[in-house]
Enzyme design. Structure first.
Site, mmCIF file in Angstrom:
data_model
loop_
_atom_site.group_PDB
_atom_site.id
_atom_site.type_symbol
_atom_site.label_atom_id
_atom_site.label_comp_id
_atom_site.label_asym_id
_atom_site.label_seq_id
_atom_site.Cartn_x
_atom_site.Cartn_y
_atom_site.Cartn_z
ATOM 1 C CB CYS A 150 -25.574 -4.086 37.761
ATOM 2 S SG CYS A 150 -26.751 -3.470 38.953
ATOM 3 C CE LYS A 157 -3.738 2.048 6.586
ATOM 4 N NZ LYS A 157 -4.056 3.051 7.408
ATOM 5 C CB CYS A 180 -23.790 -3.265 40.926
ATOM 6 S SG CYS A 180 -23.821 -1.641 40.152
ATOM 7 C CB CYS A 188 -27.060 -0.186 42.886
ATOM 8 S SG CYS A 188 -27.129 -1.772 42.033
ATOM 9 C CE LYS A 233 -3.979 2.035 2.279
ATOM 10 N NZ LYS A 233 -3.498 3.398 2.463
ATOM 11 C CG ASP A 251 1.886 7.012 3.317
ATOM 12 O OD1 ASP A 251 0.769 7.487 3.043
ATOM 13 O OD2 ASP A 251 2.493 7.252 4.373
HETATM 14 S S1 IVH Z 1 -6.667 -0.137 -4.434
HETATM 15 C C1 IVH Z 1 -11.272 0.473 -4.952
HETATM 16 N N1 IVH Z 1 -4.103 -0.513 -4.097
HETATM 17 O O1 IVH Z 1 -4.921 3.651 -0.440
HETATM 18 C C2 IVH Z 1 -9.946 0.417 -4.281
HETATM 19 N N2 IVH Z 1 -5.055 1.468 -3.197
HETATM 20 O O2 IVH Z 1 -6.704 3.685 1.810
HETATM 21 C C3 IVH Z 1 -8.883 1.175 -4.973
HETATM 22 N N3 IVH Z 1 -3.439 2.938 -2.114
HETATM 23 O O3 IVH Z 1 -7.530 5.300 -2.063
HETATM 24 C C4 IVH Z 1 -7.656 1.288 -4.216
HETATM 25 N N4 IVH Z 1 -1.671 1.718 -2.481
HETATM 26 O O4 IVH Z 1 -5.066 5.946 -2.631
HETATM 27 C C5 IVH Z 1 -5.136 0.293 -3.868
HETATM 28 N N5 IVH Z 1 -1.844 -0.932 -3.933
HETATM 29 C C6 IVH Z 1 -2.871 -0.147 -3.692
HETATM 30 C C7 IVH Z 1 -2.725 1.066 -3.005
HETATM 31 C C8 IVH Z 1 -3.848 1.847 -2.772
HETATM 32 C C9 IVH Z 1 -2.113 2.844 -1.960
HETATM 33 C C10 IVH Z 1 -4.237 4.047 -1.587
HETATM 34 C C11 IVH Z 1 -5.295 4.579 -2.532
HETATM 35 C C12 IVH Z 1 -6.579 4.332 -1.808
HETATM 36 C C13 IVH Z 1 -6.136 4.329 -0.405
HETATM 37 C C14 IVH Z 1 -7.114 3.632 0.510
#
Ligand code: IVH
Length: 706
Positions: free
Chosen positions: A447, A324, A429, A432, A128, A130
């Site tokens: 309670c 996450k 409790c 009470c 994911k 950032d």
């Molecule tokens: S898929 C319908 N893949 O994370 C879903 N999102 O927290 C489309 N993001 O809005 C998103 N890396 O801006 C997807 N490999 C990844 C991602 C990713 C970062 C972001 C994206 C999304 C946000 C959600």
């Protein structure tokens, strides 16, 4: 004001106030992050606040605000760019915080699609990124528009700037006629450091992190500035498209690569949860050396046909989730364990901590869930934390992962004071003195004082006047507490006799601190106004355990009027008889809620209190929900037998979207029975009652999905 109160223990008015506060804080955070590129809180804290908001909404659905942060993706566009309406909404992702959440995600999908464990279900796993998301629209292979996400519906037109990014092709060969490629704009660590050095040398402020640098660079009115900033782009999804890229997510990514896009090299196809989690750990190991920021791993169902069937919830797809990376942890001393008593009598233990900073926020309370948790056991009697119990005086590890109420991760036995003793959970409790009883199979001790427990009574009264219930202007949690303490109100009915009982009530009230003549007059007027009230609000206001606002609306919609509801509850016996069968036949009403309702109407003191209340009211019947223009709007539909083209969950979601009510059993109120193969007693009953019956194809034809 990040409240430390466990959501379970929040009163309605606290929840209302906190939701208002969260809406404000999150809107501000959103604008700061997405629009102004100057985040004010950490991502972990943002997630935590957002999840706290969702948890409160889940418990008090009726308090959900029109401007709920849950329905907001990103922020509204800044003024300086022209706006672009996305042809296909740009969505957000749901979050998973641990392995169990990922397992649950996979199970949920299997259930929704009715895929058994024998059938493989593949997912892609990828970092994911950032950064900030961007949608690139190509028509006949030419880049015609680039837009930021904005609020998901409308973004900012940043086409000129996007053209300066080297990972973004201006022209595609062999692309579908219309293709929107979506992905993340980001900045590498090296480029970020170099840019900040230049900023400082030029007397400008440095950026806080690469994400802000990327966002600030993309959203420059002068594209020459963007050009001087080394932005990168990873593609990971698509929006509007004239023909499919592939049958699978992985195939689509490969196709994007062949069209000239960068797809993250750590994208991998996984054949199940174990494989996904293994990939998560591999990516986590490489996180520090990737050279750009990532904050988790995204899993997506690989089969695009299944993605289509799974569809979306309001702002997130069912077919994807972001796992996450963990939030920050901190050690501190647990000074005291305290017990809070809620509306239903639940005793909730809270850890009072020596204040400590976790992820930039000072934490002084944490939830301890229940007595088993303190003792080091889960609800099934299995050890948690290796069976270590939690004692006053212990050193405990605190974390905040997607939840503003911090939790404890661990206990340090080496630092346990010699005189620390195992915590003895109260069996009476604390408010009470009544016995606090834990029923078989319930994790919570409650309670038993009922209306003699002041904590329960006050919490019930607060619930009664809350937003989705009677919502009386000028009578919030604070006033209820004051009136209860002064002996003016002890149960809901008393609110409606307040003015009469005090023939000089106005005089007395306005002499109280905080009350003037105007506010007192207004209060009595507001109370009088609420004598006329909708059935669903009354049912909800009763504060019966397991009956939240949506259940109350469900019951009101089903029974229609107070006399019919009351008669049914009075006539019902738990576990048997036609009234019971009818009650649990309502789709969305389970045996637990049904038993709770029947108990409330049969418990003499509670029933008498309900009767006293109702005597003051003029309860308006509830009209059927409708107003969606579809052939099934307002109709009560029952599905039975095997559905072959969709699961029950899919069928139900679709029917409800079209304005139909979905019931679990056939009754005289049923308008339509959709019967698949193997339909049994329901089909017979429908035939006996002369109810129209169609098959699955007939249903699809009716709703225009055939
Ligand atoms: S898929 C319908 N893949 O994370 C879903 N999102 O927290 C489309 N993001 O809005 C998103 N890396 O801006 C997807 N490999 C990844 C991602 C990713 C970062 C972001 C994206 C999304 C946000 C959600």
């Amino acid at each position: 004001m990040a409240s430390d109160t466990a959501v379970e223990n929040l009163s309605e008015s606290d929840a209302t106030a906190e939701l208002a506060h969260l809406a404000q804080v999150l809107a501000k955070a959103n604008a700061a992050y997405h629009r102004d590129d100057t985040p004010e809180i950490s991502d972990a804290e943002y997630d935590a606040l957002k999840q706290r908001n969702q948890m409160i909404e889940a418990r008090f659905p009726h308090l959900k605000r029109a401007d709920s942060p849950s329905d907001v993706v990103g922020a509204a566009p800044a003024e300086k760019f022209t706006k672009v309406r996305h042809a296909v909404r740009m969505l957000s992702l749901g979050n998973a915080f641990d392995d169990a959440d990922v397992t649950e995600f996979e199970q949920r999908i299997r259930k929704y699609l009715n895929i058994g464990p024998e059938t493989a279900l593949a997912f892609t796993a990828e970092p994911k990124i950032d950064g900030l998301s961007l949608s690139l629209r190509y028509e006949n292979g030419v880049l015609v528009q680039a837009a930021t996400r904005g609020d998901g519906e409308t973004g900012e037109n940043v086409t000129a700037n996007a053209r300066t990014i080297r990972d973004i092709p201006h022209q595609l060969n062999d692309a579908p006629q219309v293709l929107e490629v979506r992905g993340e704009v980001y900045m590498s660590h090296d480029d970020f450091s170099a840019l900040n050095a230049r900023q400082v040398a030029a007397g400008e402020n440095p950026f806080a992190n690469p994400r802000n640098a990327a966002a600030g660079s993309l959203r420059q009115l002068d594209s020459q500035i963007t050009k001087s900033r080394p932005l990168r782009f990873f593609a990971y999804a698509w929006g509007d498209i004239s023909e499919p890229l592939s049958g699978t997510q992985k195939g689509a990514m490969d196709r994007l690569v062949s069209l000239g896009f960068q797809v993250n090299p750590l994208t991998q196809l996984c054949d199940g949860v174990d494989d996904m989690l293994a990939q998560y750990r591999r990516i986590e190991m490489q996180r520090a050396t990737l050279g750009y920021d990532i904050d988790g791993v995204v899993y997506k169902v690989d089969d695009l046909d299944l993605q289509r069937r799974l569809g979306f919830r309001s702002t997130t797809p069912r077919w994807a989730i972001a796992h996450k990376f963990p939030a920050e942890l901190a050690w501190t001393r647990l000074e005291k364990i305290e017990i809070q008593v809620g509306r239903t009598g639940a005793l909730s233990p809270v850890a009072r901590l020596h204040p400590v900073t976790v992820g930039g926020v000072v934490v002084s309370n944490a939830t301890l869930h229940n007595e088993d948790y303190i003792a080091g056991r889960d609800s099934k009697g299995q050890d948690i934390r290796g069976g270590k119990d939690i004692r006053e005086g212990d050193w405990v590890q605190v974390y905040r992962a997607g939840d503003v109420i911090p939790k404890l991760a661990d206990v340090d036995l080496d630092k346990r004071p010699d005189d620390a003793v195992p915590y003895v959970f109260p069996t009476v409790c604390p408010e009470c003195g009544s016995d606090a009883i834990r029923e078989e199979g319930d994790a919570v001790r409650r309670c038993s004082g009922g209306i003699i427990c002041p904590a329960q009574v006050v919490e019930k009264l607060k619930h009664f006047v809350s937003r989705g219930a009677f919502d009386i202007d000028g009578l919030g949690a604070k006033q209820v507490e004051q009136f209860y303490r002064d002996g003016w109100i002890g149960e809901p009915a008393d609110i409606f006799t307040l003015e009469d009982r005090f023939s000089t009530g106005l005089q007395q009230l306005k002499n109280r601190e905080g009350w003037g003549e105007k506010s007192a007059t207004n209060l009595f007027a507001a109370i009088a106004e609420r004598r006329q009230i909708a059935l669903n609000r009354v049912i909800f206001a009763l504060g019966i355990r397991h009956v939240g606002e949506s259940s109350a609306s469900l019951l009101a919609g089903y029974y229609g009027t107070w006399p019919s509801f009351e008669t049914a509850m009075t006539a019902a016996t738990i576990g048997e008889g036609p009234e019971w069968d009818e009650l649990i036949g309502i789709d969305g009403v389970g045996a637990v809620m049904a038993a709770s309702l029947v108990t409330a109407f049969h418990q003499p003191a509670e029933r008498a209190s309900i009767d006293r209340l109702v005597a003051h009211l003029d309860i308006a019947p509830v009209q059927a929900r409708g107003a969606v223009d579809s052939p099934v709007a307002g109709k009560t539909v029952v599905f039975t037998g095997t559905l072959e083209k969709m699961t029950r969950a899919e069928a139900k979601d679709r029917a409800e979207t079209l304005g139909a009510k979905v019931a679990g059993s056939v009754s005289a109120k049923t308008d339509l029975l959709v019967a698949g193969p193997g339909a049994g007693s329901k089909a017979k009953k429908a035939a006996d009652l002369g109810i129209e019956t169609i098959d699955e194809d007939g249903w699809l034809a009716l709703i225009g999905d055939a």
